[in-house]
Design a protein around this motif. Sequence first.
Motif, PDB file in Angstrom:
ATOM      1  N   VAL A   1       4.066   3.087  -1.994  1.00 52.21           N
ATOM      2  CA  VAL A   1       5.008   4.111  -2.405  1.00 52.21           C
ATOM      3  C   VAL A   1       4.406   5.464  -2.080  1.00 52.21           C
ATOM      4  O   VAL A   1       3.204   5.682  -2.294  1.00 52.21           O
ATOM      5  CB  VAL A   1       5.270   4.037  -3.931  1.00 52.21           C
ATOM      6  CG1 VAL A   1       6.209   5.123  -4.384  1.00 52.21           C
ATOM      7  CG2 VAL A   1       5.790   2.684  -4.320  1.00 52.21           C
ATOM      8  N   ASN A   2       5.225   6.359  -1.590  1.00 49.58           N
ATOM      9  CA  ASN A   2       4.798   7.744  -1.389  1.00 49.58           C
ATOM     10  C   ASN A   2       5.628   8.620  -2.298  1.00 49.58           C
ATOM     11  O   ASN A   2       6.859   8.571  -2.261  1.00 49.58           O
ATOM     12  CB  ASN A   2       5.003   8.182   0.071  1.00 49.58           C
ATOM     13  CG  ASN A   2       3.965   7.596   0.987  1.00 49.58           C
ATOM     14  OD1 ASN A   2       2.780   7.680   0.706  1.00 49.58           O
ATOM     15  ND2 ASN A   2       4.403   6.985   2.069  1.00 49.58           N
ATOM     16  N   VAL A   3       4.952   9.394  -3.134  1.00 49.81           N
ATOM     17  CA  VAL A   3       5.661  10.353  -3.980  1.00 49.81           C
ATOM     18  C   VAL A   3       5.145  11.743  -3.648  1.00 49.81           C
ATOM     19  O   VAL A   3       3.992  11.921  -3.242  1.00 49.81           O
ATOM     20  CB  VAL A   3       5.492  10.053  -5.493  1.00 49.81           C
ATOM     21  CG1 VAL A   3       6.134   8.738  -5.858  1.00 49.81           C
ATOM     22  CG2 VAL A   3       4.051  10.070  -5.912  1.00 49.81           C
ATOM     23  N   VAL A   4       6.014  12.713  -3.820  1.00 47.88           N
ATOM     24  CA  VAL A   4       5.652  14.107  -3.567  1.00 47.88           C
ATOM     25  C   VAL A   4       5.642  14.826  -4.902  1.00 47.88           C
ATOM     26  O   VAL A   4       6.628  14.801  -5.645  1.00 47.88           O
ATOM     27  CB  VAL A   4       6.647  14.777  -2.589  1.00 47.88           C
ATOM     28  CG1 VAL A   4       6.286  16.239  -2.388  1.00 47.88           C
ATOM     29  CG2 VAL A   4       6.670  14.039  -1.264  1.00 47.88           C
ATOM     30  N   ILE A   5       4.507  15.453  -5.207  1.00 51.52           N
ATOM     31  CA  ILE A   5       4.364  16.245  -6.427  1.00 51.52           C
ATOM     32  C   ILE A   5       3.820  17.602  -6.035  1.00 51.52           C
ATOM     33  O   ILE A   5       2.782  17.686  -5.365  1.00 51.52           O
ATOM     34  CB  ILE A   5       3.425  15.561  -7.452  1.00 51.52           C
ATOM     35  CG1 ILE A   5       3.995  14.200  -7.865  1.00 51.52           C
ATOM     36  CG2 ILE A   5       3.224  16.452  -8.681  1.00 51.52           C
ATOM     37  CD1 ILE A   5       3.074  13.389  -8.739  1.00 51.52           C
ATOM     38  N   ALA A   6       4.532  18.629  -6.422  1.00 47.67           N
ATOM     39  CA  ALA A   6       4.135  20.011  -6.121  1.00 47.67           C
ATOM     40  C   ALA A   6       3.907  20.209  -4.622  1.00 47.67           C
ATOM     41  O   ALA A   6       2.987  20.900  -4.211  1.00 47.67           O
ATOM     42  CB  ALA A   6       2.908  20.414  -6.929  1.00 47.67           C
ATOM     43  N   GLY A   7       4.755  19.569  -3.822  1.00 46.48           N
ATOM     44  CA  GLY A   7       4.670  19.751  -2.383  1.00 46.48           C
ATOM     45  C   GLY A   7       3.595  18.933  -1.685  1.00 46.48           C
ATOM     46  O   GLY A   7       3.417  19.057  -0.479  1.00 46.48           O
ATOM     47  N   ARG A   8       2.878  18.106  -2.418  1.00 47.93           N
ATOM     48  CA  ARG A   8       1.833  17.275  -1.810  1.00 47.93           C
ATOM     49  C   ARG A   8       2.226  15.813  -1.879  1.00 47.93           C
ATOM     50  O   ARG A   8       2.789  15.354  -2.878  1.00 47.93           O
ATOM     51  CB  ARG A   8       0.499  17.489  -2.525  1.00 47.93           C
ATOM     52  CG  ARG A   8      -0.038  18.906  -2.291  1.00 47.93           C
ATOM     53  CD  ARG A   8      -1.379  19.105  -2.902  1.00 47.93           C
ATOM     54  NE  ARG A   8      -2.382  18.315  -2.184  1.00 47.93           N
ATOM     55  CZ  ARG A   8      -3.665  18.365  -2.467  1.00 47.93           C
ATOM     56  NH1 ARG A   8      -4.109  19.146  -3.439  1.00 47.93           N
ATOM     57  NH2 ARG A   8      -4.531  17.637  -1.792  1.00 47.93           N
ATOM     58  N   ASN A   9       1.924  15.100  -0.814  1.00 46.36           N
ATOM     59  CA  ASN A   9       2.254  13.694  -0.712  1.00 46.36           C
ATOM     60  C   ASN A   9       1.142  12.838  -1.320  1.00 46.36           C
ATOM     61  O   ASN A   9      -0.033  13.052  -1.039  1.00 46.36           O
ATOM     62  CB  ASN A   9       2.452  13.334   0.765  1.00 46.36           C
ATOM     63  CG  ASN A   9       3.079  11.986   0.943  1.00 46.36           C
ATOM     64  OD1 ASN A   9       3.931  11.588   0.160  1.00 46.36           O
ATOM     65  ND2 ASN A   9       2.667  11.280   1.971  1.00 46.36           N
ATOM     66  N   TYR A  10       1.535  11.866  -2.147  1.00 46.60           N
ATOM     67  CA  TYR A  10       0.577  10.961  -2.775  1.00 46.60           C
ATOM     68  C   TYR A  10       0.973   9.517  -2.486  1.00 46.60           C
ATOM     69  O   TYR A  10       1.963   9.024  -3.019  1.00 46.60           O
ATOM     70  CB  TYR A  10       0.521  11.195  -4.292  1.00 46.60           C
ATOM     71  CG  TYR A  10      -0.025  12.548  -4.644  1.00 46.60           C
ATOM     72  CD1 TYR A  10      -1.393  12.752  -4.757  1.00 46.60           C
ATOM     73  CD2 TYR A  10       0.822  13.631  -4.834  1.00 46.60           C
ATOM     74  CE1 TYR A  10      -1.909  14.009  -5.059  1.00 46.60           C
ATOM     75  CE2 TYR A  10       0.321  14.889  -5.130  1.00 46.60           C
ATOM     76  CZ  TYR A  10      -1.045  15.062  -5.245  1.00 46.60           C
ATOM     77  OH  TYR A  10      -1.546  16.299  -5.548  1.00 46.60           O
ATOM     78  N   PRO A  11       0.199   8.837  -1.638  1.00 38.89           N
ATOM     79  CA  PRO A  11       0.472   7.419  -1.378  1.00 38.89           C
ATOM     80  C   PRO A  11      -0.094   6.567  -2.520  1.00 38.89           C
ATOM     81  O   PRO A  11      -1.239   6.750  -2.935  1.00 38.89           O
ATOM     82  CB  PRO A  11      -0.266   7.145  -0.067  1.00 38.89           C
ATOM     83  CG  PRO A  11      -1.327   8.185   0.009  1.00 38.89           C
ATOM     84  CD  PRO A  11      -0.861   9.362  -0.786  1.00 38.89           C
ATOM     85  N   LEU A  12       0.728   5.664  -3.028  1.00 41.44           N
ATOM     86  CA  LEU A  12       0.332   4.826  -4.155  1.00 41.44           C
ATOM     87  C   LEU A  12       0.666   3.372  -3.870  1.00 41.44           C
ATOM     88  O   LEU A  12       1.513   3.072  -3.039  1.00 41.44           O
ATOM     89  CB  LEU A  12       1.080   5.257  -5.423  1.00 41.44           C
ATOM     90  CG  LEU A  12       0.969   6.720  -5.835  1.00 41.44           C
ATOM     91  CD1 LEU A  12       1.982   7.043  -6.906  1.00 41.44           C
ATOM     92  CD2 LEU A  12      -0.431   7.007  -6.327  1.00 41.44           C
ATOM     93  N   SER A  13       0.015   2.483  -4.588  1.00 42.01           N
ATOM     94  CA  SER A  13       0.353   1.062  -4.539  1.00 42.01           C
ATOM     95  C   SER A  13       0.844   0.649  -5.915  1.00 42.01           C
ATOM     96  O   SER A  13       0.247   1.026  -6.929  1.00 42.01           O
ATOM     97  CB  SER A  13      -0.878   0.230  -4.190  1.00 42.01           C
ATOM     98  OG  SER A  13      -1.323   0.538  -2.895  1.00 42.01           O
ATOM     99  N   VAL A  14       1.932  -0.102  -5.944  1.00 45.51           N
ATOM    100  CA  VAL A  14       2.486  -0.580  -7.207  1.00 45.51           C
ATOM    101  C   VAL A  14       2.692  -2.082  -7.117  1.00 45.51           C
ATOM    102  O   VAL A  14       2.715  -2.659  -6.033  1.00 45.51           O
ATOM    103  CB  VAL A  14       3.813   0.133  -7.558  1.00 45.51           C
ATOM    104  CG1 VAL A  14       3.594   1.626  -7.794  1.00 45.51           C
ATOM    105  CG2 VAL A  14       4.854  -0.075  -6.469  1.00 45.51           C
ATOM    106  N   ASN A  15       2.861  -2.715  -8.269  1.00 46.59           N
ATOM    107  CA  ASN A  15       2.986  -4.168  -8.324  1.00 46.59           C
ATOM    108  C   ASN A  15       4.398  -4.686  -8.114  1.00 46.59           C
ATOM    109  O   ASN A  15       4.580  -5.800  -7.646  1.00 46.59           O
ATOM    110  CB  ASN A  15       2.458  -4.686  -9.666  1.00 46.59           C
ATOM    111  CG  ASN A  15       0.971  -4.446  -9.793  1.00 46.59           C
ATOM    112  OD1 ASN A  15       0.230  -4.690  -8.857  1.00 46.59           O
ATOM    113  ND2 ASN A  15       0.547  -3.957 -10.932  1.00 46.59           N
ATOM    114  N   ASN A  16       5.400  -3.876  -8.514  1.00 51.25           N
ATOM    115  CA  ASN A  16       6.773  -4.369  -8.407  1.00 51.25           C
ATOM    116  C   ASN A  16       7.756  -3.203  -8.299  1.00 51.25           C
ATOM    117  O   ASN A  16       7.375  -2.041  -8.381  1.00 51.25           O
ATOM    118  CB  ASN A  16       7.113  -5.255  -9.616  1.00 51.25           C
ATOM    119  CG  ASN A  16       6.835  -4.561 -10.924  1.00 51.25           C
ATOM    120  OD1 ASN A  16       7.242  -3.425 -11.132  1.00 51.25           O
ATOM    121  ND2 ASN A  16       6.139  -5.237 -11.822  1.00 51.25           N
TER     122      ASN A  16
END
Length: 95
Positions: free
Chosen positions: A6-21
């Motif tokens: 998952v990629n989420v953007v917070i305050a204009g910055r991209n954060y790639p994350l891994s989630v379980n479901n």
Amino acid sequence: MAKLKVNVVIAGRNYPLSVNNVEEEEGMRRAAKNINELIAKFEENYAVSDKQDVLAMCALQFASRVEIEKLASSIETEKALKKINELTQKLAQHI
């Protein structure tokens, strides 16, 4: 089970994350949306020039909500336990 990326953007910055479901993914996306909305509100209402200050204010806002809910829940639990104890005593008197 493979993790979802998952990629989420917070305050204009991209954060790639891994989630379980998928539910976790939706939760992350909603959380990021809420954070960005709060950032926009703080920037609109307060003269803050540093994103770190805005992010700290967001963190405080969200953390305080959690703590307030915990306190309220604790108070309600105490009230319920007190009432249960009172009812238990009354029942014991009639048995």
